[in-house]
Design an enzyme around this catalytic site. Structure first.
Site, PDB file in Angstrom:
ATOM      1  N   LYS A 184       0.874  -1.180   0.000  1.00 40.71           N
ATOM      2  CA  LYS A 184       0.000   0.000   0.000  1.00 40.71           C
ATOM      3  C   LYS A 184       0.910   1.229   0.000  1.00 40.71           C
ATOM      4  O   LYS A 184       1.498   1.586   1.016  1.00 40.71           O
ATOM      5  CB  LYS A 184      -0.912   0.033   1.224  1.00 40.71           C
ATOM      6  N   GLY A 224      -4.644   0.737   4.914  1.00 39.11           N
ATOM      7  CA  GLY A 224      -3.492   0.319   5.712  1.00 39.11           C
ATOM      8  C   GLY A 224      -3.937  -0.490   6.921  1.00 39.11           C
ATOM      9  O   GLY A 224      -3.281  -1.475   7.304  1.00 39.11           O
ATOM     10  N   SER A 241       4.700   8.365   9.704  1.00 36.87           N
ATOM     11  CA  SER A 241       4.790   9.138  10.947  1.00 36.87           C
ATOM     12  C   SER A 241       4.755   8.218  12.170  1.00 36.87           C
ATOM     13  O   SER A 241       4.260   7.082  12.099  1.00 36.87           O
ATOM     14  CB  SER A 241       3.602  10.100  11.012  1.00 36.87           C
ATOM     15  N   GLU A 262       9.469   2.069  10.508  1.00 37.15           N
ATOM     16  CA  GLU A 262      10.429   3.114  10.115  1.00 37.15           C
ATOM     17  C   GLU A 262       9.676   4.425  10.184  1.00 37.15           C
ATOM     18  O   GLU A 262       8.957   4.797   9.257  1.00 37.15           O
ATOM     19  CB  GLU A 262      10.921   2.866   8.682  1.00 37.15           C
ATOM     20  N   LEU A 263       9.875   5.160  11.290  1.00 44.38           N
ATOM     21  CA  LEU A 263       8.977   6.292  11.553  1.00 44.38           C
ATOM     22  C   LEU A 263       9.724   7.623  11.591  1.00 44.38           C
ATOM     23  O   LEU A 263      10.833   7.736  11.088  1.00 44.38           O
ATOM     24  CB  LEU A 263       8.215   6.010  12.852  1.00 44.38           C
ATOM     25  N   CYS A 296      12.938  11.731   6.106  1.00 43.76           N
ATOM     26  CA  CYS A 296      12.916  11.305   7.508  1.00 43.76           C
ATOM     27  C   CYS A 296      14.252  11.647   8.161  1.00 43.76           C
ATOM     28  O   CYS A 296      14.335  11.829   9.369  1.00 43.76           O
ATOM     29  CB  CYS A 296      12.630   9.812   7.603  1.00 43.76           C
ATOM     30  N   GLU A 396       8.689  16.719  14.928  1.00 43.19           N
ATOM     31  CA  GLU A 396       9.204  16.672  13.558  1.00 43.19           C
ATOM     32  C   GLU A 396       8.285  17.520  12.683  1.00 43.19           C
ATOM     33  O   GLU A 396       7.174  17.095  12.349  1.00 43.19           O
ATOM     34  CB  GLU A 396       9.202  15.217  13.063  1.00 43.19           C
TER      35      GLU A 396
HETATM   36  P1  NAD Z   1       1.846   9.135   7.245  1.00 45.22           P
HETATM   37  O1  NAD Z   1       2.091   8.488   8.535  1.00 45.22           O
HETATM   38  O2  NAD Z   1       0.795  10.160   7.133  1.00 45.22           O
HETATM   39  O3  NAD Z   1       1.476   8.011   6.135  1.00 45.22           O
HETATM   40  C1  NAD Z   1       2.357   6.956   5.821  1.00 45.22           C
HETATM   41  C2  NAD Z   1       1.583   5.783   5.286  1.00 45.22           C
HETATM   42  O4  NAD Z   1       0.817   5.207   6.348  1.00 45.22           O
HETATM   43  C3  NAD Z   1       0.571   6.135   4.208  1.00 45.22           C
HETATM   44  O5  NAD Z   1       0.590   5.121   3.233  1.00 45.22           O
HETATM   45  C4  NAD Z   1      -0.751   6.173   4.965  1.00 45.22           C
HETATM   46  O6  NAD Z   1      -1.865   5.918   4.157  1.00 45.22           O
HETATM   47  C5  NAD Z   1      -0.542   5.076   5.974  1.00 45.22           C
HETATM   48  N1  NAD Z   1      -1.322   5.177   7.218  1.00 45.22           N
HETATM   49  C6  NAD Z   1      -1.642   6.289   7.913  1.00 45.22           C
HETATM   50  N2  NAD Z   1      -2.287   5.972   9.062  1.00 45.22           N
HETATM   51  C7  NAD Z   1      -2.379   4.619   9.080  1.00 45.22           C
HETATM   52  C8  NAD Z   1      -2.934   3.686  10.012  1.00 45.22           C
HETATM   53  N3  NAD Z   1      -3.533   4.059  11.134  1.00 45.22           N
HETATM   54  N4  NAD Z   1      -2.835   2.365   9.723  1.00 45.22           N
HETATM   55  C9  NAD Z   1      -2.204   1.943   8.591  1.00 45.22           C
HETATM   56  N5  NAD Z   1      -1.682   2.790   7.672  1.00 45.22           N
HETATM   57  C10 NAD Z   1      -1.764   4.113   7.919  1.00 45.22           C
HETATM   58  O7  NAD Z   1       3.270   9.717   6.734  1.00 45.22           O
HETATM   59  P2  NAD Z   1       3.606  10.610   5.467  1.00 45.22           P
HETATM   60  O8  NAD Z   1       3.120  11.985   5.680  1.00 45.22           O
HETATM   61  O9  NAD Z   1       3.233   9.892   4.210  1.00 45.22           O
HETATM   62  O10 NAD Z   1       5.211  10.578   5.518  1.00 45.22           O
HETATM   63  C11 NAD Z   1       5.983  11.385   6.353  1.00 45.22           C
HETATM   64  C12 NAD Z   1       6.420  10.644   7.595  1.00 45.22           C
HETATM   65  O11 NAD Z   1       7.085   9.435   7.256  1.00 45.22           O
HETATM   66  C13 NAD Z   1       7.444  11.443   8.391  1.00 45.22           C
HETATM   67  O12 NAD Z   1       7.161  11.306   9.754  1.00 45.22           O
HETATM   68  C14 NAD Z   1       8.765  10.784   8.033  1.00 45.22           C
HETATM   69  O13 NAD Z   1       9.795  10.979   8.981  1.00 45.22           O
HETATM   70  C15 NAD Z   1       8.340   9.357   7.951  1.00 45.22           C
HETATM   71  N6  NAD Z   1       9.283   8.558   7.171  1.00 45.22           N
HETATM   72  C16 NAD Z   1      10.129   7.732   7.863  1.00 45.22           C
HETATM   73  C17 NAD Z   1      11.083   6.999   7.166  1.00 45.22           C
HETATM   74  C18 NAD Z   1      12.033   6.102   7.899  1.00 45.22           C
HETATM   75  O14 NAD Z   1      12.660   5.265   7.255  1.00 45.22           O
HETATM   76  N7  NAD Z   1      12.205   6.223   9.211  1.00 45.22           N
HETATM   77  C19 NAD Z   1      11.170   7.090   5.766  1.00 45.22           C
HETATM   78  C20 NAD Z   1      10.278   7.934   5.111  1.00 45.22           C
HETATM   79  C21 NAD Z   1       9.337   8.658   5.826  1.00 45.22           C
END
Ligand code: NAD
Length: 509
Positions: A184, A224, A241, A262-263, A296, A396
């Protein structure tokens, strides 16, 4: 509008979002409209996955798993090698699509595709190295060893900022380990996900393999959640996130599944009095404004020794005065847009919060109109001098706002660095060996990534990638991260005619 690229990948005005290899699965839900942050144009519409389509896909995944896990690992590696070859051919077009759909600079978008190629190469080599240990048994004529088996179905949830690379880190390793994958992607970047699915599906089709080795589903949070709640998904690898990661972890844990998280990051660079500013300033510049501050691993906090503070500020001011912001497909620009207008509003709110809490702006950025791209989501970057105890420093903010914090003693700098909920990437800029080694010692950085004299962002695929605390604790990509995608089995074989018990226990019949 990148019509030639959309045509090249056969992206229609309306696209299915649910795929079993190259076979689409119909869904009947409202559409996701895909707009480019570059110029606000509508790129296409996509049909998100409904529950019925999801269930159909999971049934096919289970069948494909039976076939794929019985194919020897090096032969699975061959499929990943072909995928890497395909990516080499498509690097130009795919890079442009990533840049246009997500907004990162074309250089970084090509870098993202290169990262996919690199992880394919890594996974191919790994397919002959899924080693287990052997141990000496305490019992005579006994043999003990460990072996690794596939988990089954791997669910991958990815974020918008690395719309393709994170999937490939997971999928290529998971495939050579004998698993099948359901992905997804982010609802903000569904077209790049669709294209990657088409690329791998064409290889599966050419080789006559079950199409469900790679599946794609599309949609937001609720889609998700189906993955995180589904006991058929052995491992959910989720990138995004910390808020999302917590929700996923709780759902997966209550069904005793495995999760790999990976957050969010809140990464810091320490600049000591012994730093080579010729390295530290460009590293800060790339770390803070690369991907418009939406990595990230972006540098969010610069912890600078008082003695070099003025010099660092002056140099950063002149570097920021030269930043070129605009169409990310123009390789002369350093910074493209943020992902969407909501991200622009979050950035503006972050600037206001910083001011309210007493931050002093050294460079004050904000919303930006780029001529010819007025509907794009552009901003200019900011630098603010803040105190370590301000609340904003703990969060962040996914945008190009860099906080500078002054320090006097290295121990204090490391405390400031570690005193946030996240623990992804960290770096020290110093030419002093004692400072560098202290930073790397157990008294130093508490992050998953600790660098010396390079920036916080731009990791190589060969190392295990991930972070501690609210970054989730997962490790992906290189090193022995493959073990996350397999189950370990300890085997003991008795080739004697007796039955000695371990620990010398006597239990005679
Ligand atoms: P987000 O958390 O809004 O969404 C990420 C993904 O999770 C999307 O596909 C979304 O649809 C899904 N999602 C959201 N809530 C969910 C839930 N309750 N259950 C299942 N799936 C769910 O993040 P974003 O805005 O797309 O990306 C930015 C964030 O990602 C930042 O916090 C960044 O640091 C983090 N990030 C971390 C890494 C890492 O490797 N640590 C890499 C890239 C991005």
């Amino acid at each position: 509008m990148l019509q030639d690229v959309l045509d090249h990948f056969q992206i229609e005005e309306l696209n299915e979002g649910s795929w079993i290899g190259s076979d689409s699965v119909q869904s009947s839900t409202s559409l996701i409209e895909v707009y480019s942050p570059v110029d606000g144009s509508q790129m296409a519409s996509i049909k998100p996955t409904d529950k019925k389509a999801y269930q159909t896909i999971v049934e096919e995944l289970k069948k494909a798993s039976e076939v794929w896990r019985n194919i020897p690992a090096p032969k699975r590696g061959e499929i990943v090698r072909l995928f890497g070859e395909k990516l080499r051919k498509e690097k130009n077009h795919l890079g442009k699509l990533i840049s246009y759909e997500m907004g990162k600079s074309i250089q970084e978008a090509y870098g993202e595709v290169q990262e996919m190629i690199d992880i394919c190469d890594f996974a191919v080599g790994l397919s002959r190295q899924l080693y287990g240990l052997t141990m000496h048994s305490e019992r005579p004529m006994h043999r003990m060893y460990e072996q690794w088996h596939p988990l089954g179905v791997i669910g991958i949830i990815s974020a918008f900022n690395f719309p393709t690379a994170v999937w490939s880190w997971n999928s290529t390793i998971a495939w050579v380990c004998g698993n099948v994958c359901i992905w997804k992607g982010s609802e903000k970047t569904p077209l790049t996900a669709l294209v990657c699915q088409k690329l791998i599906a064409s290889i599966l089709q050419e080789r006559g393999l079950p199409q469900a080795i790679s599946c794609l589903i599309t949609g937001g949070k609720e889609v998700g959640e189906w993955l995180s709640l589904d006991k058929d998904i052995a491992l959910v690898s989720a990138t995004g996130s910390s808020r999302m990661g917590k929700a996923v972890k709780l759902n997966v844990a209550q069904r005793f599944g495995k999760s790999l998280l990976e957050l969010g990051g809140n990464n810091a660079m320490i600049i000591t009095p012994n730093a080579d500013l010729g390295i530290a300033i460009p590293a800060t510049y790339f770390g803070a404004i690369g991907t418009s501050g939406q990595r990230c691993t972006s540098t969010r906090r610069l912890i600078v020794h008082q003695s070099v503070l003025d010099s660092v500020i002056d140099k950063l001011k002149s570097a920021y005065a030269q930043v070129k912001i605009g169409n990310p497909l123009d390789a002369n620009n350093h910074m493209g847009p943020l992902i969407d207008n909501e991200a622009v509003q979050n950035y503006m709110a972050g600037i206001e919060a910083c001011k309210k809490q007493g931050g002093t702006f050294i460079v004050e950025g904000g919303m930006l109109q780029v001529p010819g791209f007025e509907k794009g989501s552009y901003v200019s970057p900011s630098i603010a001098l803040v105190n370590a105890d301000m609340a904003i420093v703990q969060d962040e903010l996914f945008a190009p706002l860099l906080y500078i914090i002054a320090y006097n003693e290295l121990k204090e700098a490391i405390e400031i660095q570690n005193n946030v909920p996240q623990g992804l990437s960290s770096t020290i800029m110093t030419t002093n060996m004692r400072e560098a080694e202290y930073f790397l010692s157990h008294c130093g950085s508490d992050c998953g990534i600790a660098n010396v004299n390079i920036g916080t962002s731009g990791a190589e695929i060969g190392g295990a990638f991930g972070g501690e605390k609210e970054t989730g604790g997962g490790r992906e990509s290189g090193s022995d991260a493959w073990k996350n995608y397999m189950r370990r089995q300890t085997v003991t074989i008795n080739y004697s005619a007796d039955l000695p018990l371990s620990q010398g226990i006597q239990f005679k019949v």
